[in-house]
Design a protein around this motif. Structure first.
Motif, PDB file in Angstrom:
ATOM      1  N   GLU A  83       0.821  -1.205   0.000  1.00  0.00           N
ATOM      2  CA  GLU A  83       0.000   0.000   0.000  1.00  0.00           C
ATOM      3  C   GLU A  83       0.861   1.263   0.000  1.00  0.00           C
ATOM      4  OE1 GLU A  83      -2.397  -0.803   3.428  1.00  0.00           O
ATOM      5  OE2 GLU A  83      -4.002  -1.710   2.231  1.00  0.00           O
ATOM      6  N   ARG A  84       1.965   1.210   0.735  1.00  0.00           N
ATOM      7  CA  ARG A  84       2.877   2.355   0.757  1.00  0.00           C
ATOM      8  C   ARG A  84       3.504   2.565  -0.614  1.00  0.00           C
ATOM      9  NH1 ARG A  84       7.528   1.847   5.024  1.00  0.00           N
ATOM     10  NH2 ARG A  84       8.104   0.195   3.561  1.00  0.00           N
ATOM     11  N   ARG A  85       3.957   1.465  -1.232  1.00  0.00           N
ATOM     12  CA  ARG A  85       4.580   1.583  -2.549  1.00  0.00           C
ATOM     13  C   ARG A  85       3.584   2.089  -3.587  1.00  0.00           C
ATOM     14  NH1 ARG A  85       7.672  -3.537  -5.083  1.00  0.00           N
ATOM     15  NH2 ARG A  85       9.318  -2.804  -3.678  1.00  0.00           N
ATOM     16  N   GLY A  87       1.024   3.954  -3.076  1.00  0.00           N
ATOM     17  CA  GLY A  87       0.807   5.374  -2.828  1.00  0.00           C
ATOM     18  C   GLY A  87       1.941   6.224  -3.374  1.00  0.00           C
ATOM     19  N   GLU A  88       3.165   5.769  -3.174  1.00  0.00           N
ATOM     20  CA  GLU A  88       4.335   6.517  -3.646  1.00  0.00           C
ATOM     21  C   GLU A  88       4.373   6.596  -5.168  1.00  0.00           C
ATOM     22  OE1 GLU A  88       7.511   4.338  -1.918  1.00  0.00           O
ATOM     23  OE2 GLU A  88       7.360   5.314   0.064  1.00  0.00           O
ATOM     24  N   GLU A  89       3.845   5.562  -5.842  1.00  0.00           N
ATOM     25  CA  GLU A  89       3.860   5.533  -7.297  1.00  0.00           C
ATOM     26  C   GLU A  89       2.582   6.112  -7.909  1.00  0.00           C
ATOM     27  OE1 GLU A  89       6.407   4.684  -9.197  1.00  0.00           O
ATOM     28  OE2 GLU A  89       7.624   4.330  -7.399  1.00  0.00           O
ATOM     29  N   GLY A  90       1.673   6.577  -7.060  1.00  0.00           N
ATOM     30  CA  GLY A  90       0.463   7.220  -7.550  1.00  0.00           C
ATOM     31  C   GLY A  90      -0.575   6.285  -8.131  1.00  0.00           C
TER      32      GLY A  90
END
Length: 265
Positions: A83-85, A87-90
């Motif tokens: 989920e973090r990744r 989010g970081e990649e949009g």
């Protein structure tokens, strides 16, 4: 899938020259599968399921191509990292994280709901690969779906142990039904190309050609391809050209097969 950390984990991320080389053949085959499935379905946005997808090393790039991806993994930590990744990649809106494994796959993800299913680095760990693959096949749309299956290869383990001077372990892996080289072997099982395609057929799918993955990449020092762009390009070409040749599949660290739902399924 095991109940502990995701078997694929961060090591499978498509980052860094050497890591990208190791995943390059699979990624290109996967991109082609997505294109073919989108053309067959008559739409650009597909529903993709990544079983044992861990922190999203493939799920996030697939979502980046415009598809909806559901990741089922037994590890809460891996799903948090996913989920973090995302989010970081949009692409957070295109990625759904679900805790589960192959035993409850159809309950948590849905039966017959996906255009394409990724099953990478999973069959090596499950207690019953045939049952796990039947569940995976059941997640595909009956009107047409594609499976991308990646497993560890027996031949690659035999070659690696022999080159390391572990000749007894190489012989054990060669003769062991599960392709294991000893009690300290971290993998519960490995597959031959014939065994892999047979499993796919038993699950009711039509197997395509097998591709060898990491034929040479694991044998070449990382320092060479990390510092010599020309060497990386040539080794990438070599991997791609050898991937479909049976003689090299037999010594590949991993085996990849693409399979399709039959017309009558």
């Amino acid at each position: 899938m095991p109940s502990g950390p995701s078997p694929r984990g961060a090591a499978g991320a498509l980052t860094g020259p050497h890591a990208a080389l190791r995943a390059g053949v699979v990624w290109e085959v996967l991109r082609q599968a997505l294109q073919d499935r989108a053309a067959a379905a008559g739409r650009q946005e597909l529903d993709v399921l990544d079983t044992g997808g861990g922190s999203g090393s493939l799920a996030v790039p697939v979502a980046g191509l415009g598809h909806r991806v559901t990741v089922v993994d037994p590890s809460p930590d891996a799903l948090f990292a996913l989920e973090r990744r995302a989010g970081e990649e949009g692409v957070a809106g295109r990625v759904r994280a679900v805790q589960g494994d192959t035993q409850d796959l159809l309950e948590v993800a849905g039966a017959g709901a996906f255009d394409l299913v990724l099953c990478h680095g999973v069959l090596e760990y499950v207690e019953d690969p045939a049952a796990a693959l039947r569940s995976v096949a059941g997640a595909l749309r009956p009107a047409g779906g594609t499976l991308s299956l990646l497993t560890a290869g027996v031949g690659g383990a035999v070659l690696a142990r022999a080159l390391a001077g572990r000749f007894t372990e190489a012989r054990r892996a060669l003769g062991d039904p599960a392709g294991r080289w000893g009690g300290a072997d971290p993998l519960p099982r490995r597959f031959t190309p014939a065994a892999l395609t047979a499993l796919v057929a038993e699950a009711g799918l039509v197997p395509g050609p097998v591709h060898g993955v990491r034929i040479f990449a694991d044998l070449v020092p990382g320092s060479l391809v990390d510092t010599e762009p020309e060497a990386l390009q040539e080794l990438t070409r070599l991997e791609a050209e050898a991937a479909g040749r049976p003689a090299f599949q037999a010594v590949a660290a991993q085996l990849h097969v693409r399979a399709e739902v039959p017309d009558e399924m």
